[in-house]
Design a protein around this motif. Structure first.
Motif, PDB file in Angstrom:
ATOM      1  N   PRO A 147      33.993  51.365  99.449  1.00 14.32           N
ATOM      2  CA  PRO A 147      35.367  50.995  99.093  1.00 14.32           C
ATOM      3  C   PRO A 147      35.375  50.367  97.698  1.00 14.32           C
ATOM      4  N   PRO A 148      36.468  50.524  96.984  1.00 12.47           N
ATOM      5  CA  PRO A 148      36.548  50.037  95.610  1.00 12.47           C
ATOM      6  C   PRO A 148      36.454  48.517  95.533  1.00 12.47           C
ATOM      7  N   LEU A 149      36.090  48.049  94.366  1.00 10.58           N
ATOM      8  CA  LEU A 149      35.952  46.612  94.134  1.00 10.58           C
ATOM      9  C   LEU A 149      37.314  45.928  94.067  1.00 10.58           C
ATOM     10  N   ILE A 150      37.318  44.638  94.312  1.00 14.90           N
ATOM     11  CA  ILE A 150      38.524  43.841  94.117  1.00 14.90           C
ATOM     12  C   ILE A 150      38.351  43.077  92.807  1.00 14.90           C
ATOM     13  N   LEU A 151      39.322  43.256  91.919  1.00 21.34           N
ATOM     14  CA  LEU A 151      39.254  42.660  90.590  1.00 21.34           C
ATOM     15  C   LEU A 151      40.230  41.496  90.448  1.00 21.34           C
ATOM     16  N   GLY A 152      39.958  40.651  89.469  1.00 22.15           N
ATOM     17  CA  GLY A 152      40.898  39.591  89.132  1.00 22.15           C
ATOM     18  C   GLY A 152      41.962  40.142  88.206  1.00 22.15           C
ATOM     19  N   PRO A 153      42.977  39.330  87.886  1.00 25.02           N
ATOM     20  CA  PRO A 153      44.071  39.794  87.022  1.00 25.02           C
ATOM     21  C   PRO A 153      43.585  40.290  85.650  1.00 25.02           C
ATOM     22  N   ASP A 154      42.418  39.849  85.226  1.00 28.40           N
ATOM     23  CA  ASP A 154      41.889  40.316  83.933  1.00 28.40           C
ATOM     24  C   ASP A 154      41.006  41.549  84.098  1.00 28.40           C
ATOM     25  N   ARG A 155      41.020  42.125  85.285  1.00 28.75           N
ATOM     26  CA  ARG A 155      40.288  43.352  85.584  1.00 28.75           C
ATOM     27  C   ARG A 155      38.780  43.168  85.661  1.00 28.75           C
ATOM     28  N   LYS A 156      38.354  41.953  85.775  1.00 29.75           N
ATOM     29  CA  LYS A 156      36.922  41.719  85.998  1.00 29.75           C
ATOM     30  C   LYS A 156      36.741  41.424  87.487  1.00 29.75           C
ATOM     31  N   LYS A 157      35.522  41.661  87.955  1.00 28.76           N
ATOM     32  CA  LYS A 157      35.188  41.369  89.337  1.00 28.76           C
ATOM     33  C   LYS A 157      35.795  40.023  89.738  1.00 28.76           C
ATOM     34  N   LEU A 158      36.504  40.002  90.835  1.00 32.53           N
ATOM     35  CA  LEU A 158      37.200  38.781  91.252  1.00 32.53           C
ATOM     36  C   LEU A 158      36.228  37.613  91.416  1.00 32.53           C
ATOM     37  N   SER A 159      36.479  36.527  90.676  1.00 37.54           N
ATOM     38  CA  SER A 159      35.582  35.379  90.782  1.00 37.54           C
ATOM     39  C   SER A 159      36.379  34.090  90.721  1.00 37.54           C
ATOM     40  N   PRO A 168      39.475  50.618  91.759  1.00 35.83           N
ATOM     41  CA  PRO A 168      39.504  49.186  92.039  1.00 35.83           C
ATOM     42  C   PRO A 168      40.933  48.645  92.159  1.00 35.83           C
ATOM     43  N   ALA A 169      41.071  47.530  92.856  1.00 35.73           N
ATOM     44  CA  ALA A 169      42.385  46.926  93.061  1.00 35.73           C
ATOM     45  C   ALA A 169      42.372  45.502  92.540  1.00 35.73           C
ATOM     46  N   ILE A 170      43.467  45.118  91.913  1.00 36.08           N
ATOM     47  CA  ILE A 170      43.576  43.754  91.417  1.00 36.08           C
ATOM     48  C   ILE A 170      44.191  42.870  92.496  1.00 36.08           C
ATOM     49  N   PHE A 171      43.560  41.750  92.700  1.00 38.75           N
ATOM     50  CA  PHE A 171      44.018  40.805  93.719  1.00 38.75           C
ATOM     51  C   PHE A 171      45.308  40.142  93.246  1.00 38.75           C
ATOM     52  N   ASP A 172      46.401  40.422  93.938  1.00 34.13           N
ATOM     53  CA  ASP A 172      47.711  39.915  93.542  1.00 34.13           C
ATOM     54  C   ASP A 172      48.069  38.689  94.396  1.00 34.13           C
ATOM     55  N   TYR A 173      47.841  37.519  93.813  1.00 32.77           N
ATOM     56  CA  TYR A 173      48.080  36.285  94.562  1.00 32.77           C
ATOM     57  C   TYR A 173      49.542  36.160  94.997  1.00 32.77           C
ATOM     58  N   ASP A 174      50.445  36.659  94.161  1.00 32.23           N
ATOM     59  CA  ASP A 174      51.865  36.561  94.498  1.00 32.23           C
ATOM     60  C   ASP A 174      52.207  37.360  95.748  1.00 32.23           C
ATOM     61  N   LYS A 175      51.619  38.527  95.830  1.00 38.08           N
ATOM     62  CA  LYS A 175      51.930  39.362  96.988  1.00 38.08           C
ATOM     63  C   LYS A 175      51.343  38.767  98.269  1.00 38.08           C
ATOM     64  N   LEU A 176      50.175  38.194  98.140  1.00 38.38           N
ATOM     65  CA  LEU A 176      49.572  37.525  99.299  1.00 38.38           C
ATOM     66  C   LEU A 176      50.498  36.406  99.781  1.00 38.38           C
TER      67      LEU A 176
END
Length: 495
Positions: A247-259, A317-325
């Motif tokens: 499955p694709p990676l989850i990225l942060g808003p800056d498109r880097k691996k979510l950290s 990859p998908a960007i983790f959207d804190y607002d949607k959560l």
RNA sequence: GGGGAUAUCGUCUAGAGGUUAGGACGAGGGAUUUUCAGUCCUUAAGCCGGGGUUCGAUUCCCCGUAUCCCUACCA
């Protein structure tokens, strides 16, 4: 054939939400197709700072919290144990030796210093990095052993490396991405067994997956580029590789691996902030998976099981959207039985010391009245804390009152007579409930020939110190007659 | 430097040769109203670029570009 899948976390702290998502995919696949979901602890990295046994409890809790409890794991056991890799060391040694005997692996005596220097030089020269395979030949290996022996004065330690085929190709069959072909010449001789006797991921996983009868390996996309080495190890044993799914990676808003620097990434952080398990799970599932042309995003667990399939996993990859959560969590909060939310909010209030632990009867009474009034305003449970603050702390005008609110509404010319009349009216009420309160204030507005809103707003500020909050009469009702009168008086006196 | 993967609204995504390119978050507007929120209605917003294949490409192929991942005695 029953499906057997595994979630293989490392105890490096509280689980990352990306890892949890793979756990959920694994769990869903098994619930959908039937079979067993295994969790196996990958604690083969003993480097101080990376091995954090405290994290194990968080891993267990996260799975329980989400409701994706493994059928077989170190907690409950199973037929393929042990499920902790550090308890399987003899196995890895045995299988590594087997590979050495069959010529698929070899001992390497090179020192870390040599390896490091080699890498430095390769990088500075701009040529591909990798082991130079000097121990792969009998002659080279013996030379290195003698050299190290004289340096150390005792028999030197060694690692076991995979003898990667020098030519040909290794094909990785990925159920989502299709066949991926790797040229063996680009693959390194991966270390399989370290000098400390612990295996690396490649050996441990190949052996365990085989011994545990794993049929599908679902793991993050970051493993795809090293999948050739993984498959090469399996091939070296002569086993059939399991089906692979990345499955694709989850990225942060800056498109880097979510950290961490993107915000919360660890499971425990989300729980602390007041995210509901069903919201977290629903949101995570949808990051990288879709039910298809169904225009929905809120799914219950049974609905997800019914719809889940590997084909729905996306490739990018998908960007983790804190607002949607947050939005989704709010939806689930409002769908929950209020009693449950009340209980969870009380815990938040305790944590932030707004109420005692245990809370007093009157605190509980107020909490039970107030929290249901705030539910429609909450997106995460911890938001109850600022919302409840004016209700659980002592407000003494002007302390604790919002400046702007005071400036706007407690400066109207009729403020004193208004508050005066309210004090009289509220004191005389025989029934204390929202509708009686509303009726009384409505007639007061008529009596004073004021618009209703012109009464509501100053009153809200006088009683709660804020311009926002639940419906005014609900708020006054919850607060109680005594406190309400006290606050009205304190404002009136101070003005 | 080498290798791999990916590419539809700002974000998550649907789409699998012919569609007014659909939904959701977020943003804008409106309604409700006692503030905020919620709820309902509504608007704007997208197929990375270039070549092919085809009667016809968002969709299939190639190239480019961009991004991410791997390149450890970490997983």
């Amino acid at each position: 054939m029953p499906v057997r899948v595994r979630y293989a976390p490392s105890p490096t702290g509280s689980p990352h939400v990306g890892n949890l998502r793979t756990a959920i995919y694994n769990w869903l696949l098994v619930r959908k197709l039937g079979g067993q979901f295994i969790a196996r602890l990958e604690d083969t990295d003993r480097t101080p700072g990376r091995y954090m046994p405290e994290g194990i409890w968080d891993i267990e809790e996260s799975l329980r919290y989400l409701g994706t409890i493994p059928d077989e794991w170190w907690v409950s056991g199973g037929t393929s144990g042990p499920y902790i890799q550090s308890e399987r060391l003899p196995l890895y040694k045995e299988y590594a030796d087997r590979l050495v005997s069959s010529g698929h692996a070899y001992r390497c005596y090179c020192s870390r210093e040599r390896l490091e220097a080699m890498r430095q030089e390769q990088q500075s020269k701009g040529i591909p990095t990798g082991y130079d395979r000097c121990c792969r030949t009998d002659v080279g290996r013996e030379e290195m052993r003698i050299k190290r022996l004289s340096e150390l004065g005792h028999e030197p330690p060694f690692v076991i490396r995979l003898a990667m085929p020098l030519e040909g190709q290794t094909v990785v069959h990925d159920l989502v991405k299709g066949d991926i072909v790797y040229d063996n010449r680009t693959q390194d001789d991966q270390v399989l067994l370290k000098t400390d006797g612990f295996p690396t991921y490649f050996l441990a996983c190949a052996v365990d997956d085989h011994l545990m009868g794993v049929t599908h390996v679902i793991r993050g996309d970051d493993w795809l580029s090293s999948a050739a080495k993984f498959v090469a190890v399996i091939n070296a044993f002569g086993w059939d590789p399991p089906a692979l799914v990345h499955p694709p990676l989850i990225l942060g808003p800056d498109r880097k691996k979510l950290s961490k620097r993107h915000g919360s990434t660890q499971f425990t952080e989300f729980v602390d902030q007041g995210y509901l398990p069903e919201a977290l799970l629903n949101f995570l599932v949808l990051l990288g998976w879709s039910a298809g042309d169904e225009n929905r995003e809120l799914f219950t667990l049974p609905e997800l099981i019914e719809r889940f399939s590997l084909e729905g996993i996306s490739e990018h990859p998908a960007i983790f959207d804190y607002d949607k959560l947050k939005w989704m969590n709010g939806m689930y909060i409002r769908q929950s039985p209020p009693g449950r939310i009340v209980g969870l909010c009380i815990q938040q209030l305790q944590k932030y010391k707004l109420i005692g632990d245990p809370p007093s009867e009157s605190e509980l009474d107020l909490a039970r009245k107030l929290i249901p009034l705030e539910i429609e305003r909450m997106k995460v449970l911890s938001e109850i804390v600022p919302m409840a603050e004016p209700f659980f702390t002592e407000l003494k005008f002007p302390d604790g009152y919002e400046e702007k609110a005071v400036a706007k509404w407690l400066t109207v010319e009729y403020i004193k007579p208004l508050l005066q009349r309210e004090i009289e009216i509220f004191s005389g009420l025989s029934v204390w409930d929202p509708s009686t309160l509303e009726d009384s204030v409505r007639s007061l507005a008529d009596e004073m020939e004021l618009k209703f809103a012109g009464v509501i707003h100053p009153t809200r500020v006088a009683v709660t110190g804020r311009t926002v909050g639940p419906g005014l009469f609900d708020a006054i009702w919850a607060l109680g007659r005594e406190t309400t009168l006290q606050r009205l008086n304190s404002v009136l006196e101070a003005l």
